[in-house]
Scaffold this motif. Sequence first.
Motif, PDB file in Angstrom:
ATOM      1  N   LEU A  94       0.973  -1.177  -0.067  1.00  0.00           N
ATOM      2  CA  LEU A  94       0.037  -0.037   0.003  1.00  0.00           C
ATOM      3  C   LEU A  94       0.931   1.282  -0.112  1.00  0.00           C
ATOM      4  CD1 LEU A  94      -2.751  -1.142   2.646  1.00  0.00           C
ATOM      5  CD2 LEU A  94      -2.910  -0.605   0.174  1.00  0.00           C
ATOM      6  N   GLU A  95       1.930   1.303   0.689  1.00  0.00           N
ATOM      7  CA  GLU A  95       2.868   2.398   0.749  1.00  0.00           C
ATOM      8  C   GLU A  95       3.346   2.754  -0.603  1.00  0.00           C
ATOM      9  OE1 GLU A  95       5.833   2.956   4.002  1.00  0.00           O
ATOM     10  OE2 GLU A  95       7.081   2.072   2.638  1.00  0.00           O
ATOM     11  N   ALA A  96       3.558   1.488  -1.338  1.00  0.00           N
ATOM     12  CA  ALA A  96       4.242   1.880  -2.757  1.00  0.00           C
ATOM     13  C   ALA A  96       3.227   2.257  -3.566  1.00  0.00           C
ATOM     14  CB  ALA A  96       4.875   0.635  -3.073  1.00  0.00           C
ATOM     15  N   GLU A  97       1.929   2.216  -3.476  1.00  0.00           N
ATOM     16  CA  GLU A  97       1.014   2.641  -4.221  1.00  0.00           C
ATOM     17  C   GLU A  97       0.406   4.014  -3.859  1.00  0.00           C
ATOM     18  OE1 GLU A  97      -1.777  -0.412  -3.955  1.00  0.00           O
ATOM     19  OE2 GLU A  97      -0.571  -1.878  -5.245  1.00  0.00           O
ATOM     20  N   ALA A  98       0.619   4.447  -2.506  1.00  0.00           N
ATOM     21  CA  ALA A  98       0.169   5.854  -1.925  1.00  0.00           C
ATOM     22  C   ALA A  98       0.474   6.989  -2.868  1.00  0.00           C
ATOM     23  CB  ALA A  98       0.583   5.881  -0.564  1.00  0.00           C
ATOM     24  N   VAL A  99      -0.632   7.776  -2.819  1.00  0.00           N
ATOM     25  CA  VAL A  99      -0.357   9.155  -3.285  1.00  0.00           C
ATOM     26  C   VAL A  99      -0.028  10.059  -2.268  1.00  0.00           C
ATOM     27  CG1 VAL A  99      -1.777   8.680  -5.336  1.00  0.00           C
ATOM     28  CG2 VAL A  99      -2.758   9.580  -3.354  1.00  0.00           C
ATOM     29  N   THR A 100      -0.671   9.810  -1.144  1.00  0.00           N
ATOM     30  CA  THR A 100      -0.504  10.631   0.106  1.00  0.00           C
ATOM     31  C   THR A 100      -0.152   9.659   1.120  1.00  0.00           C
ATOM     32  OG1 THR A 100      -2.092  12.294  -0.636  1.00  0.00           O
ATOM     33  CG2 THR A 100      -1.328  12.400   1.798  1.00  0.00           C
ATOM     34  N   LEU A 101       0.785   9.983   2.199  1.00  0.00           N
ATOM     35  CA  LEU A 101       1.244   9.224   3.144  1.00  0.00           C
ATOM     36  C   LEU A 101       1.613  10.110   4.307  1.00  0.00           C
ATOM     37  CD1 LEU A 101       1.630   6.053   3.243  1.00  0.00           C
ATOM     38  CD2 LEU A 101       4.044   6.489   3.066  1.00  0.00           C
ATOM     39  N   HIS A 102       0.794  10.214   5.567  1.00  0.00           N
ATOM     40  CA  HIS A 102       1.119  10.696   6.720  1.00  0.00           C
ATOM     41  C   HIS A 102       1.565   9.882   7.765  1.00  0.00           C
ATOM     42  CE1 HIS A 102      -0.924  14.009   4.779  1.00  0.00           C
ATOM     43  NE2 HIS A 102      -1.834  13.587   4.622  1.00  0.00           N
ATOM     44  N   VAL A 103       2.828  10.154   8.393  1.00  0.00           N
ATOM     45  CA  VAL A 103       3.233   9.108   9.420  1.00  0.00           C
ATOM     46  C   VAL A 103       3.530  10.002  10.756  1.00  0.00           C
ATOM     47  CG1 VAL A 103       5.131   7.775  10.082  1.00  0.00           C
ATOM     48  CG2 VAL A 103       4.666   8.112   7.678  1.00  0.00           C
ATOM     49  N   TYR A 104       2.874   9.524  11.865  1.00  0.00           N
ATOM     50  CA  TYR A 104       3.279   9.635  13.201  1.00  0.00           C
ATOM     51  C   TYR A 104       4.089   8.955  13.975  1.00  0.00           C
ATOM     52  CZ  TYR A 104       2.527  11.303  17.941  1.00  0.00           C
ATOM     53  OH  TYR A 104       2.682  11.599  19.349  1.00  0.00           O
ATOM     54  N   ALA A 105       5.430   9.641  14.260  1.00  0.00           N
ATOM     55  CA  ALA A 105       6.379   8.414  14.762  1.00  0.00           C
ATOM     56  C   ALA A 105       6.896   9.038  16.621  1.00  0.00           C
ATOM     57  CB  ALA A 105       7.729   8.697  13.990  1.00  0.00           C
ATOM     58  N   THR A 106       6.574   7.769  17.158  1.00  0.00           N
ATOM     59  CA  THR A 106       6.962   8.160  18.712  1.00  0.00           C
ATOM     60  C   THR A 106       7.867   7.394  19.161  1.00  0.00           C
ATOM     61  OG1 THR A 106       5.465   6.342  19.297  1.00  0.00           O
ATOM     62  CG2 THR A 106       4.447   8.468  18.762  1.00  0.00           C
ATOM     63  N   LEU A 107       8.520   6.347  18.518  1.00  0.00           N
ATOM     64  CA  LEU A 107       9.583   5.559  19.027  1.00  0.00           C
ATOM     65  C   LEU A 107      10.781   5.663  18.366  1.00  0.00           C
ATOM     66  CD1 LEU A 107       7.108   2.370  19.669  1.00  0.00           C
ATOM     67  CD2 LEU A 107       7.845   4.088  21.147  1.00  0.00           C
ATOM     68  N   ALA A 108      10.720   5.659  17.180  1.00  0.00           N
ATOM     69  CA  ALA A 108      12.230   5.689  16.133  1.00  0.00           C
ATOM     70  C   ALA A 108      11.739   6.684  15.003  1.00  0.00           C
ATOM     71  CB  ALA A 108      12.547   4.285  15.971  1.00  0.00           C
ATOM     72  N   VAL A 109      12.920   6.998  14.448  1.00  0.00           N
ATOM     73  CA  VAL A 109      12.607   7.749  12.990  1.00  0.00           C
ATOM     74  C   VAL A 109      12.014   6.916  12.054  1.00  0.00           C
ATOM     75  CG1 VAL A 109      13.960   8.626  11.182  1.00  0.00           C
ATOM     76  CG2 VAL A 109      14.806   9.077  13.508  1.00  0.00           C
ATOM     77  N   PRO A 110      11.138   7.478  11.450  1.00  0.00           N
ATOM     78  CA  PRO A 110      10.249   6.513  10.435  1.00  0.00           C
ATOM     79  C   PRO A 110      11.035   5.970   9.577  1.00  0.00           C
ATOM     80  CG  PRO A 110       9.363   8.703  10.998  1.00  0.00           C
ATOM     81  CD  PRO A 110      10.379   8.786  11.466  1.00  0.00           C
ATOM     82  N   GLY A 111      10.735   4.783   9.303  1.00  0.00           N
ATOM     83  CA  GLY A 111      11.469   3.798   8.169  1.00  0.00           C
ATOM     84  C   GLY A 111      12.071   4.733   6.967  1.00  0.00           C
ATOM     85  N   LEU A 112      10.967   5.189   6.275  1.00  0.00           N
ATOM     86  CA  LEU A 112      11.398   6.092   5.058  1.00  0.00           C
ATOM     87  C   LEU A 112      12.371   6.998   5.194  1.00  0.00           C
ATOM     88  CD1 LEU A 112       7.764   6.411   3.872  1.00  0.00           C
ATOM     89  CD2 LEU A 112       9.415   4.773   2.870  1.00  0.00           C
ATOM     90  N   LEU A 113      12.579   7.436   6.470  1.00  0.00           N
ATOM     91  CA  LEU A 113      13.519   8.491   6.647  1.00  0.00           C
ATOM     92  C   LEU A 113      14.819   8.096   7.075  1.00  0.00           C
ATOM     93  CD1 LEU A 113      11.522  11.268   8.353  1.00  0.00           C
ATOM     94  CD2 LEU A 113      12.158  11.331   5.841  1.00  0.00           C
TER      95      LEU A 113
END
Length: 271
Positions: A94-113
């Motif tokens: 789903l991530e690979a197909e997304a046109v919009t992605l909103h991530v809220y991260a509390t434990l570690a830097v988001p994987g995409l970053l």
Amino acid sequence: MRPESKSENGVAVAFGRQLKLLRIRAGLDRVEFGNRVGYAAQSIASFEQGRRIPQPEFVDKADRVLDAGGLLMALKEELARSQYPAFFRDMARLEAEAVTLHVYATLAVPGLLQTEDYARAVFAMRRPLLDEETIEQRVAARMARQEIFARKPMPTLSFVIEESVLRRPVGGRSVLHRQLEQIVEHGQRRNVEVQVMPTDRTEHCGLAGPFTLIEKHDGRRMAYVEVQRDSRLHTDWAVVRDVEEQHGIIRAQALTPLESLDVVMGLLGEK
């Protein structure tokens, strides 16, 4: 909800059996075949035994060298999905197909970053311990997800990251320093917004934990929640709406993107 499992990777095993049969049919031992495709015999053995998932480049080369007629290449998409832990495979698609992605991260830097070193440190700290081969496989899979930044048309991406995450020296100070630099680099992209949620906020709508909101080309919106290697993908409109409302408040309570980049730059200057 699907827990992470140490069970056998059926796709990798099936691919490995096909690879071995085709190699034997071609009259090649592992050393000779490895020389033709540019891989060590030990790696060929790992592929054939289903212990290691090959990269797409290997699949293409092997198909040509073994004159497989596309038989091996037909498994490329499933192999790509199988490199992720079971609980994340649907989300990766789903991530690979997304046109919009909103991530809220509390434990570690988001994987995409994440940088490669930061990702490796995260997987190395996992308990129960992952073996080295699995760690390297997971790191490669995480880096492959970052192709989203090169996609055309560009997706809209936003990240809200807790300030405490940016101060935690996962992998050591030098790893964190490079990680912060990469966050700044991505935050300067036209289609990416990075916001920091300060630790000293007295009002905070995100105490229930991290999540990701996904929107596809057809307008469908979903919410993905992951805790302790268990995950749930919500597609019910009422549930997704509630998470979207929470996300809107979180973004309002966080620093603006410009203020956030200033914070990250400030952390880079700290010793």
